[in-house]
Design a protein around this motif. Sequence first.
Motif, PDB file in Angstrom:
ATOM      1  N   TYR A 163     -29.953  41.246  52.916  1.00 16.16           N
ATOM      2  CA  TYR A 163     -29.442  41.688  54.225  1.00 16.16           C
ATOM      3  C   TYR A 163     -27.929  41.676  54.381  1.00 16.16           C
ATOM      4  O   TYR A 163     -27.365  42.548  55.045  1.00 16.16           O
ATOM      5  N   VAL A 167     -43.533  40.767  63.281  1.00 12.85           N
ATOM      6  CA  VAL A 167     -42.427  41.662  63.615  1.00 12.85           C
ATOM      7  C   VAL A 167     -43.001  42.783  64.462  1.00 12.85           C
ATOM      8  O   VAL A 167     -43.982  43.439  64.069  1.00 12.85           O
ATOM      9  N   ASP A 168     -42.418  42.955  65.637  1.00 10.23           N
ATOM     10  CA  ASP A 168     -42.871  43.993  66.570  1.00 10.23           C
ATOM     11  C   ASP A 168     -44.364  43.876  66.858  1.00 10.23           C
ATOM     12  O   ASP A 168     -45.093  44.868  66.942  1.00 10.23           O
ATOM     13  N   LEU A 181     -37.735  42.831  58.180  1.00  2.00           N
ATOM     14  CA  LEU A 181     -37.041  43.213  59.419  1.00  2.00           C
ATOM     15  C   LEU A 181     -36.154  44.415  59.107  1.00  2.00           C
ATOM     16  O   LEU A 181     -34.990  44.269  58.732  1.00  2.00           O
ATOM     17  N   VAL A 204     -32.438  45.538  61.562  1.00  2.29           N
ATOM     18  CA  VAL A 204     -31.504  44.509  62.033  1.00  2.29           C
ATOM     19  C   VAL A 204     -30.127  45.054  62.406  1.00  2.29           C
ATOM     20  O   VAL A 204     -29.425  44.463  63.223  1.00  2.29           O
ATOM     21  N   ASP A 226     -31.282  47.083  65.932  1.00  6.23           N
ATOM     22  CA  ASP A 226     -32.206  46.493  66.897  1.00  6.23           C
ATOM     23  C   ASP A 226     -31.805  45.043  67.144  1.00  6.23           C
ATOM     24  O   ASP A 226     -31.948  44.187  66.267  1.00  6.23           O
ATOM     25  N   ASP A 276     -33.246  42.663  68.723  1.00 10.95           N
ATOM     26  CA  ASP A 276     -34.333  41.711  68.508  1.00 10.95           C
ATOM     27  C   ASP A 276     -34.512  41.404  67.025  1.00 10.95           C
ATOM     28  O   ASP A 276     -34.748  40.257  66.633  1.00 10.95           O
ATOM     29  N   HIS A 277     -34.407  42.421  66.208  1.00 11.91           N
ATOM     30  CA  HIS A 277     -34.512  42.196  64.761  1.00 11.91           C
ATOM     31  C   HIS A 277     -33.335  41.361  64.261  1.00 11.91           C
ATOM     32  O   HIS A 277     -33.509  40.499  63.389  1.00 11.91           O
TER      33      HIS A 277
END
Length: 795
Positions: free
Chosen positions: A37, A301-302, A317, A320, A323, A325-326
């Motif tokens: 990430y 997730v979701d 995810l 990210v 979003d 929230d992510h």
Amino acid sequence: MTSTPRTPPADVLSAAEVADLDAHWRAANYLSVGQIYLMANPLLTEPLAPEHIKPRLLGHWGTSPGLNLVHTHLNRVIKARGLSALCVWGPGHGGPAVLANSWLEGSYSETYPGIGRDAAGMGALFKQFSFPGGVPSHVAPETPGSIHEGGELGYALTHAYGAAFDHPDLVVACVIGDGEAETGPLAASWHSNKFLDPVHDGAVLPILHLNGYKIANPTVLARLPEDELDALLRGYGHDPLHVEGDEPEAVHRALAAALDLALDRIAAVRRAAREDGVTERPRWPLIVLRTPKGWTGPKEVDGLPVEGTWRAHQVPLPGVRDDPDHLRALEAWMRSYRPEELFDPSGRPTAQVLRYVPEGPARLGATPYANGGLLLRDLPLPPLEDHAVPIDRPGTALHEPTRVLGGLLEEVMAATAGRRDFRVVGPDETASNRLDALYEATGKAWQARTLPTDEHLSRDGRVMEVLSEHLCQGWLEGYLLTGRHGLFSSYEAFAHIVDSMVNQHIKWLRTSRRLPWRRPIASLNYLLTSHVWRQDHNGFSHQDPGFVDHVLNKSPEVVRVYLPPDANTLLVTAGHVLASRDYVNVVVAGKQPGFDWLTLDQARAHCARGAGAWEWAGTEDGGREPDVVLACAGDVPTLETLAAASLLRHHLPELAVRVVNVVDMTRLLPHGEHPHGMPDAEYDALFTRDKPVIFAYHGYPWLVHRLAYRRAGHPHLHVRGYKEEGTTTTPFDMVVRNDLDRYRLVMDVIDRVPGLGVRAVALRQAMADVRTRHHDWIREHGTDLPEVADWSWDG
């Protein structure tokens, strides 16, 4: 020997030891997530923001926590027991985990000093992963401690056994993903334990990691009832230990106990074989590890389940950067590992994290077994004069080239008996391919039951035969990558079975050549015999010369293809390829009796050139240019070309004919496209720029056109070769069916030399008549025409 318990007692660790191991595991998981990430803020010293996230999220999380768990626990036993160890990481996308552990142990920073073991180095480690100019998501040549590229599944276990052969002190752990376990090559690889000699070889510890899912589907072995899976693995000759769970402390304890029990079992097997003389085939231990896919990652997730499902396979995810929230979920995920406990303010791993990390070359990322050139010794090659065949005149005596080569290989095998670093592998064809002289120096590796009628089976043999080209290829790759030498002998048509495996090895070598810390290894050498032109008894199914085409599509600096036309040129070629480094060499040679054309000295000179004119075979006079060039590559095409040259010498003595033989096919390429390629001036001098060239080639004709299409004389090049006309028939009928025969070549000369068609019409008709007579003769007599069968060079 009695079996070990299915589930070992989990009481080998104290609470403090569990905590230390868990700290290392959490650190490796944290680093794995960060590589997927992050490109900034590696220690989360500030809240995560979109600009800290890579614009393209590439990588695979699902297998990483399981690999990190195995690496953590291997560290413990390596350090505690002083093991010489190597690990083959089979799951296809395990790069983040293995890179993370290499960085933690320090081997990564030693290999790449620009990526230190601190905060800046962690940031560089994160950013480079699956990033332009960085490193791939698979375990790859760039990864310290690796000998196995996980991008193509199925070969981890065969590579592991190849690494263990003739390394008696080595323990090779092999993590097998449950997706990989569904492949055909992996299924056959379980039988490798029938070839592992506990006296002279190392040990392989398979760790079957069942996390339940592939990319989008469940895996077969993970869904089997445990009793059925256990019975399957026991049927393969293993003694499985089962570790299962999703509670970290319990799994740490169970895995530690299983590894201790497995290594105790390996030590007992070695003692029994080496000290007590036990010859019964042992049941080697195996660990079945069941943990959730994407363990310790996001559970949902979701609103959809992720951990323990196929959704954890890649990037759990995915939004990210866009979003919020992510993004919050990612930060919570990474902080759940408590990085402040794992790394000091400068970014260095804490003492607790490193408690069980081995030192120096004992580290999995620093083991010399994974950088085989460090261990490689030159192969003791005997003088070729000891095996060369004498020649008074070319084309009068016959020898079986591979049988002559067998004598050379037998001497090499004998010379390496003490050091044990040379093996010959093949799919049940060593004797068929006339290499059975090897059995004077060694037997065939075999640990299973023997019968009085068996021949040449030996517990410590170094000829390896199994009717799986995949296993032969994988064993030899693992053997070479860990610092030894070898040869793969196969029927030509069935080398195609390992097309994709040789692809991966070529890519590995090409990348390794660009890494200064990777030392050169011995070349992967193929001897392809029982080839297309002499599979007349087996027929069409065994007639395919296309492996050469496949290999010549690959990286020019790595691949070489040789077609020696007789026994002495095969000896010279074999001596060259066996001494070479970092290549894939394909040698195509006949095993049937064939004419001897060149003395050893002539063969040496000819092979050094790679392609050259055989003046004794042509009819050029003084400095006159030839009217036509008869070129050939391969033993049968050479025979037909020289027979055609003899016919032209007799019937058209005024015609200036040049005969050119090509041993090294890459010589046809321009010099700028291959290191062996001829400069244009040299090519034009040999083949001319404007004279017809009739080229008789061993394989598919279009390969020669592809190699030579940029040459000035290409419009005048006419190639004869195999064109998918095969059957069960006589040897000469095979060349007639494919228009490669001597009479067709004479007709080609008449058709293409300007003005010759009118003058030589009677000769052309006579050549056509012989082909017709041949057709009728073989159907009546079942043998070739006497003038073909009894032909010899009369020049």
